[in-house]
Scaffold this motif. Sequence first.
Motif, PDB file in Angstrom:
ATOM      1  N   LEU A 177       6.830   0.237   4.305  1.00  0.00           N
ATOM      2  CA  LEU A 177       5.522  -0.295   3.764  1.00  0.00           C
ATOM      3  C   LEU A 177       6.177  -1.625   2.735  1.00  0.00           C
ATOM      4  O   LEU A 177       4.918  -2.660   3.236  1.00  0.00           O
ATOM      5  CB  LEU A 177       4.893   0.674   3.161  1.00  0.00           C
ATOM      6  N   PRO A 218       5.376   3.361  -2.665  1.00  0.00           N
ATOM      7  CA  PRO A 218       5.712   2.714  -1.554  1.00  0.00           C
ATOM      8  C   PRO A 218       6.854   3.428  -0.708  1.00  0.00           C
ATOM      9  O   PRO A 218       7.719   2.888  -1.028  1.00  0.00           O
ATOM     10  CB  PRO A 218       4.829   1.745  -1.514  1.00  0.00           C
ATOM     11  N   LYS A 219       6.680   3.799   0.565  1.00  0.00           N
ATOM     12  CA  LYS A 219       8.034   4.074   1.297  1.00  0.00           C
ATOM     13  C   LYS A 219       8.355   2.346   1.572  1.00  0.00           C
ATOM     14  O   LYS A 219       7.580   1.495   1.845  1.00  0.00           O
ATOM     15  CB  LYS A 219       7.508   4.532   2.738  1.00  0.00           C
ATOM     16  N   PRO A 268       1.181  -1.040  -0.191  1.00  0.00           N
ATOM     17  CA  PRO A 268      -0.117   0.307   0.262  1.00  0.00           C
ATOM     18  C   PRO A 268       1.122   1.385  -0.046  1.00  0.00           C
ATOM     19  O   PRO A 268       2.303   1.397   0.526  1.00  0.00           O
ATOM     20  CB  PRO A 268      -0.849  -0.496   1.883  1.00  0.00           C
ATOM     21  N   THR A 269       0.357   2.545  -0.407  1.00  0.00           N
ATOM     22  CA  THR A 269       1.032   3.497  -0.340  1.00  0.00           C
ATOM     23  C   THR A 269       0.891   4.386   0.803  1.00  0.00           C
ATOM     24  O   THR A 269       1.688   5.484   1.087  1.00  0.00           O
ATOM     25  CB  THR A 269       0.662   4.681  -1.394  1.00  0.00           C
ATOM     26  N   ASN A 270      -0.237   3.637   1.089  1.00  0.00           N
ATOM     27  CA  ASN A 270      -0.133   4.823   2.719  1.00  0.00           C
ATOM     28  C   ASN A 270      -0.454   3.381   4.072  1.00  0.00           C
ATOM     29  O   ASN A 270      -0.079   2.911   3.717  1.00  0.00           O
ATOM     30  CB  ASN A 270      -1.351   6.092   2.913  1.00  0.00           C
ATOM     31  N   THR A 271      -0.061   4.118   5.328  1.00  0.00           N
ATOM     32  CA  THR A 271      -0.019   3.232   6.274  1.00  0.00           C
ATOM     33  C   THR A 271      -0.888   2.425   6.473  1.00  0.00           C
ATOM     34  O   THR A 271      -2.345   2.963   6.633  1.00  0.00           O
ATOM     35  CB  THR A 271       0.402   4.700   7.589  1.00  0.00           C
ATOM     36  N   GLN A 272      -1.022   1.500   7.091  1.00  0.00           N
ATOM     37  CA  GLN A 272      -2.207   0.392   7.353  1.00  0.00           C
ATOM     38  C   GLN A 272      -2.069   0.080   8.868  1.00  0.00           C
ATOM     39  O   GLN A 272      -1.010   0.227   9.658  1.00  0.00           O
ATOM     40  CB  GLN A 272      -2.198  -0.433   6.848  1.00  0.00           C
ATOM     41  N   THR A 273      -3.264  -0.359   9.574  1.00  0.00           N
ATOM     42  CA  THR A 273      -2.915  -0.672  10.958  1.00  0.00           C
ATOM     43  C   THR A 273      -2.908  -2.372  10.513  1.00  0.00           C
ATOM     44  O   THR A 273      -3.769  -2.471   9.885  1.00  0.00           O
ATOM     45  CB  THR A 273      -4.598  -0.542  11.916  1.00  0.00           C
ATOM     46  N   GLU A 279       8.173   9.710  -5.974  1.00  0.00           N
ATOM     47  CA  GLU A 279       8.349  10.271  -4.387  1.00  0.00           C
ATOM     48  C   GLU A 279       6.629   9.236  -4.601  1.00  0.00           C
ATOM     49  O   GLU A 279       6.631   8.653  -3.014  1.00  0.00           O
ATOM     50  CB  GLU A 279       7.468  11.698  -4.785  1.00  0.00           C
ATOM     51  N   LYS A 280       5.802   9.156  -6.001  1.00  0.00           N
ATOM     52  CA  LYS A 280       4.792   8.082  -5.472  1.00  0.00           C
ATOM     53  C   LYS A 280       4.477   6.454  -5.234  1.00  0.00           C
ATOM     54  O   LYS A 280       3.798   5.614  -4.522  1.00  0.00           O
ATOM     55  CB  LYS A 280       3.651   8.093  -6.637  1.00  0.00           C
TER      56      LYS A 280
END
Length: 111
Positions: free
Chosen positions: A87, A83-84, A9-14, A80-81
């Motif tokens: 992640l 995923p970190k 994922p490109t954003n954080t998840q729980t 930049e786009k």
Amino acid sequence: MDYKKTNAPTNTQTRDIMDLCKDTNNIYESVAIIGKRSNQIAQDIKTELQNKLKEFASMNDNLEEIFENREQIEISRFYEKLPKPTLIATQEFTEGKVYYRNPAKEKENLF
């Protein structure tokens, strides 16, 4: 590995902590493994980006000759786009794609 095709994922998840410590039975060891893999991924991505941006480096450092290069901007935006690295490393760890070993545990098993 091709990090451009990852399904991370490109954003954080729980995440459920128990899922992360299934293999190691120790959340701290799992986090250390993920952290080390994340550093490896970050270094690989950084090296790849620097190699691509070397093409755009100018030999003269005159301020008058510096201009915006559209291709360079697009390459930077693409990276930049992505995923970190953390992640990506977490995704690899949960999918079982990360090889790791603990020499201390191996030494305990010998005795």
